[in-house]
Write an enzyme that holds these catalytic residues in place. Structure first.
Site, PDB file in Angstrom:
ATOM      1  NE  ARG A 206      -4.981  -1.426   1.687  1.00  0.00           N
ATOM      2  CZ  ARG A 206      -5.333  -2.354   2.969  1.00  0.00           C
ATOM      3  NH1 ARG A 206      -5.010  -1.597   3.702  1.00  0.00           N
ATOM      4  NH2 ARG A 206      -6.381  -2.673   2.670  1.00  0.00           N
TER       5      ARG A 206
ATOM      6  CE  LYS B   5     -17.120 -15.100  10.879  1.00  0.00           C
ATOM      7  NZ  LYS B   5     -17.337 -13.804  12.207  1.00  0.00           N
TER       8      LYS B   5
ATOM      9  N   GLY C  59      -7.350  -6.525  -0.224  1.00  0.00           N
ATOM     10  CA  GLY C  59      -7.171  -7.377   1.031  1.00  0.00           C
ATOM     11  C   GLY C  59      -6.272  -8.661   0.970  1.00  0.00           C
TER      12      GLY C  59
ATOM     13  N   GLY D 128     -12.804  -3.948   0.880  1.00  0.00           N
ATOM     14  CA  GLY D 128     -14.114  -3.781   1.248  1.00  0.00           C
ATOM     15  C   GLY D 128     -14.556  -2.706   0.104  1.00  0.00           C
TER      16      GLY D 128
END
Length: 401
Positions: free
Chosen positions: A43, A208, A358, A382
């Site tokens: 990043r 998830k 991510g 996200g």
């Protein structure tokens, strides 16, 4: 509406002007390292072109970012000091680091900048105003930040889905522009949500189902195939009536997954085999089993080689691919093959391939896969998911105004 670019700002001239740059320097650190050691500087490297362009044009560059989730007060565990040191190394010269966000240190650091010099403010989330849901508190902090700049550049795509002071409120107070990262992200994601070349294949992983439900709902009508791996696949397997041993399972999502499978009309491809272990550890005893015959008490921690081959086959003729989420616990060597195999298959696609930031982007770097093999690696997991879900992103809205 159009967004003004960094090139526009550079054409207007920045020599001697203070330019406030919102970067995403929220890097991971090696667990337990002392002093803190950055695990992946991707990043930091991603925003370098913007900082270098402004510096070389004679701007006084004031960089700001968040790191982690401190609770609105200084916390040594989340200081940006190691990031400042790494940024200075990559820029080839030390930078000025302010030990606060808008206090005496920040004011002195900004005031002391000469043309072509760079300063980094301390973690924005050390100030409660950054993330406050109260517009007045957020605005007051934004006023203090905006006082450090004559212009504002947002190159933190990983934060544009947050209605935070540095992302949403500061651009309302200054002439505002988008850096190259943000413009490229928006261009690519608009391609995915518009009329992508077909076949269009999406690969989703991660732990998830609940984290990815909204994007699955949004993408299912638009894609030709949806490949599902990672921990989330076990809830889908359970929805098909299979036992999943001690694997990660969201019981409350089983009925939802069953409904998705029924509506998918065969578009969803699940793993046919998985790598299971007796424990979550690098030295665990592993075996590869059918995804429909996971032994009781065993943990599914990666997709198996047959699944990798089937996923690669589904990807082979694709013209557009979006990938978000690893296929297994890639951080541990026994469970990295699934993510590696799928990532390598994506690099062979003749078309637009997008890695959704991510953990997926981290896996590419951790596994040593050539980043140039992908069309685009997002800097915001996200944010990219919310864009694909069709949500309005506050940071993009602010740049359009």
């Amino acid at each position: 509406m159009t967004i003004k670019s960094l090139d526009t700002l550079l054409d207007e001239g920045v020599s001697g002007r203070r330019v406030l740059v919102r970067a995403d320097l929220n890097v991971p650190f090696v667990k337990g390292s002392d002093p803190a050691e950055i695990a992946d500087d991707g990043r930091i490297r991603a925003v370098l072109p913007t900082i270098v362009a402004l510096r070389d044009a004679g701007a006084k560059v004031v960089v700001m970012s968040h790191l982690g989730r401190p609770k609105g007060a200084p916390d040594p565990a989340y200081t940006l000091k190691p990031v400042a040191e790494r940024l200075g190394e990559l820029l080839g010269s030390p930078i000025s680091f302010a030990t606060d966000t808008v206090g005496e240190s920040a004011q002195a650091a900004v005031a002391g900048l000469a043309d072509g010099q760079v300063a980094l403010l301390e973690n924005l989330r050390f100030n409660a105003g950054e993330t406050s849901k109260d517009a007045g508190e957020r605005g007051a902090f934004a006023d203090q930040l905006a006082a450090f700049g004559d212009a504002y550049v947002d190159d933190a795509f990983g934060a544009v889905h947050r209605k935070h002071a540095s992302v949403y409120d500061v651009p309302a107070r200054l002439p505002h522009y988008a850096g190259g990262l943000v413009l490229r992200e928006v261009e690519v994601l608009r391609t995915l949500t518009g009329d992508p070349a077909r076949p269009y294949v999406v690969v989703l992983g991660g732990s998830k189902v609940s984290d990815k439900l909204a994007v699955i709902e949004a993408l299912l009508p638009k894609v030709d195939r949806l490949l599902i791996g990672g921990g989330m696949c076990f809830t889908f397997l359970k929805a098909q009536g299979h036992e999943v041993g001690a694997s990660l399972l969201q019981d409350e999502m089983v009925d939802t997954c069953r409904g998705l499978l029924e509506r998918a009309d065969g578009k969803i491809l699940l793993p046919s085999d998985v790598v299971v272990a007796d424990k979550f550890a690098a030295d665990a005893a592993t075996q590869t089993v059918s995804a429909t015959e996971i032994p009781a008490g065993r943990l599914g921690l990666d997709i198996g080689p047959a699944s990798v081959a089937e996923f690669a086959d589904a990807l082979s003729g694709a013209k557009t691919v979006f990938w978000n989420g690893p296929m297994g616990v890639f951080e541990l060597a026994p469970f990295a093959a699934g993510t590696r195999g799928v990532a390598e298959a994506i690099t062979k696609v003749d078309g637009l391939t997008v890695v959704g930031g991510g953990d997926s982007a981290a896996a590419v770097r951790a596994l040593g896969i050539d980043e140039s093999g992908f069309g685009h690696i997002s800097t915001g997991g996200g944010a990219s998911l919310e864009f694909l879900e069709g949500k309005d992103l506050p940071g993009i809205e602010a740049l359009e105004q």
